[in-house]
Design a protein around this motif. Structure first.
Motif, PDB file in Angstrom:
ATOM      1  N   TYR A  95       0.831  -1.216   0.000  1.00  0.00           N
ATOM      2  CA  TYR A  95       0.000   0.000   0.000  1.00  0.00           C
ATOM      3  C   TYR A  95       0.859   1.257   0.000  1.00  0.00           C
ATOM      4  N   HIS A  99       0.972   4.035  -2.938  1.00  0.00           N
ATOM      5  CA  HIS A  99       0.741   5.431  -2.545  1.00  0.00           C
ATOM      6  C   HIS A  99       1.907   6.326  -2.987  1.00  0.00           C
ATOM      7  N   ALA A 128      -0.256  -4.224  -6.929  1.00  0.00           N
ATOM      8  CA  ALA A 128      -1.657  -4.507  -6.570  1.00  0.00           C
ATOM      9  C   ALA A 128      -1.975  -5.992  -6.769  1.00  0.00           C
ATOM     10  N   ASN A 131      -0.339  -7.946  -4.101  1.00  0.00           N
ATOM     11  CA  ASN A 131      -1.047  -7.706  -2.848  1.00  0.00           C
ATOM     12  C   ASN A 131      -2.269  -8.608  -2.725  1.00  0.00           C
TER      13      ASN A 131
END
Length: 160
Positions: A95, A99, A128, A131
């Motif tokens: 994350y 970011h 992503a 993740n």
């Protein structure tokens, strides 16, 4: 083959593919730091990298190699708790990585995927996807994490 607490698919992705991508990024950034620097945020280009940015870039490059080694060690460990907490830590770090890309390119570029270059696809898209795979692994989608010589890790989800 070494015994691992991870199921086969996550073991291959996190213990082979992801470390290989990190070693590639390490090699790529060392070969041409200016191009690597410029590629971080489209449509930016750079003829020279300021010394401060070069120091940060080479420190980041060093972290790629460190992360590759940690990924291999934690993905091929027979200790389910180590693999579990590694996946949690890296999933949370994903994350921050996404970011950082958002902050660097701004919302106009971030939300316009047609303007992304390969580096941004790697920084956001691959992060992503990894993740999602990390959380799926932790939730037992590929089977439970287990110590090859012992019972499943505490809190590991049982699958049929």
């Amino acid at each position: 083959m070494a015994k691992s607490s991870l199921p086969v698919i996550p073991r291959i992705v996190f213990g082979v593919v992801e470390p290989a991508m990190l070693v590639w990024a390490y090699k790529d950034s060392l070969e041409n730091p200016t191009a690597f620097f410029a590629a971080q945020a489209p449509p930016f280009s750079a003829d020279a990298v300021p010394p401060q940015a070069l120091v940060l870039l080479l420190q980041l490059t060093n972290v790629y190699l460190l992360l590759a080694a940690v990924a291999v060690l934690c993905s091929w460990t027979s200790h389910a708790s180590i693999a579990k907490w590694y996946l949690v830590a890296v999933a949370l770090a994903d994350y921050g990585h996404v970011h950082a890309c958002y902050r660097g390119v701004g919302p106009d570029v971030f939300w316009d995927t047609s303007s992304w270059n390969a580096m941004l696809w790697g920084g956001v898209g691959v992060s992503a996807a990894l993740n999602v795979l990390r959380w799926a692994t932790l939730l037992g989608a590929f089977g439970r994490l287990r110590d090859p010589r012992g019972p499943p890790a505490p809190g590991a989800r049982k699958t049929a």
